[in-house]
Design a protein around this motif. Structure first.
Motif: not given
Length: 204
Positions: A156-179
């Motif tokens: 579960y930890s292995i998959d969690a690390k992978y999905k956490l990277e995707l979440i960071h991408d989502f969050m970065a996309a949100k910040e770019i959208y606001i910027a």
């Protein structure tokens, strides 16, 4: 003569009390057997309903198991199966509520790692538009981080690390959208601050 009568009466009361206790124990035993039979029946009905794709009914039956024998080893299993049943039908709110209750009641259960992982997945799969609603992202991030920290050696930890990277991408996309929004309004400082968040928190 009176003394003998008193002894006989006292002996009768003792025997009567023992008889009542034996009867009570026997009735409790029979009642527990009946409850166990009902519990097994309810659990099997839940499994059958789940295999047929009826997650709502399956969850109801698993909850019945937990109510019938709340102190047994079947109770946490049934609670987790109830949450899983909701998840299979994409009832993420119901599933997450059930999982939070499981984590609170059965904090020492051997399947606690899976409960946290499935809870994170519920929020992760609730993400519809990261530009409008950040809550599923934030909650998914929170619980994936718990999985990684508390259960680092699990799959579960292995998959969690992978999905956490995707979440960071989502969050970065949100910040770019606001910027970009601030850039269109020529609010340059606000735009720069948003871009700084990306560099500080999400750059790998």
């Amino acid at each position: 003569m009176l003394y003998v009568k008193i002894i006989i009466l006292f002996s009768f009361l003792i025997l009567s009390s023992c008889s009542n206790k034996d009867k009570e124990i026997s009735e409790n035993f029979m009642q527990n057997e009946d409850l166990e039979d009902e519990m097994i029946k309810a659990y099997n009905e839940g499994v059958k309903a789940l295999s047929l794709g009826d997650g709502m009914y399956a969850s109801k039956k698993f909850n019945e198991v937990e109510l019938l024998f709340p102190q047994s080893e079947w109770a946490p299993k049934a609670s987790l199966m109830s949450a899983y049943s909701y998840w299979t039908q994409q009832y993420y709110r119901n599933a997450s509520d059930e999982l939070k209750r499981f984590i609170k009641l059965y904090s020492r259960d051997q399947n606690l790692d899976y409960a946290y992982y499935l809870l994170a997945i519920c929020y992760y799969e609730s993400i519809v538009d990261e530009k409008k609603d950040m809550k599923p992202l934030i909650e998914a991030k929170r619980y994936f981080e718990i999985v990684i920290k508390e259960f680092p050696t699990t799959d579960y930890s292995i998959d969690a690390k992978y999905k956490l990277e995707l979440i960071h991408d989502f969050m970065a996309a949100k910040e770019i959208y606001i910027a970009r929004h601030y850039m269109q309004k020529e609010k340059w400082i606000a735009a720069i601050n948003r871009l700084k968040i990306i560099v500080t928190n999400y750059e790998t």
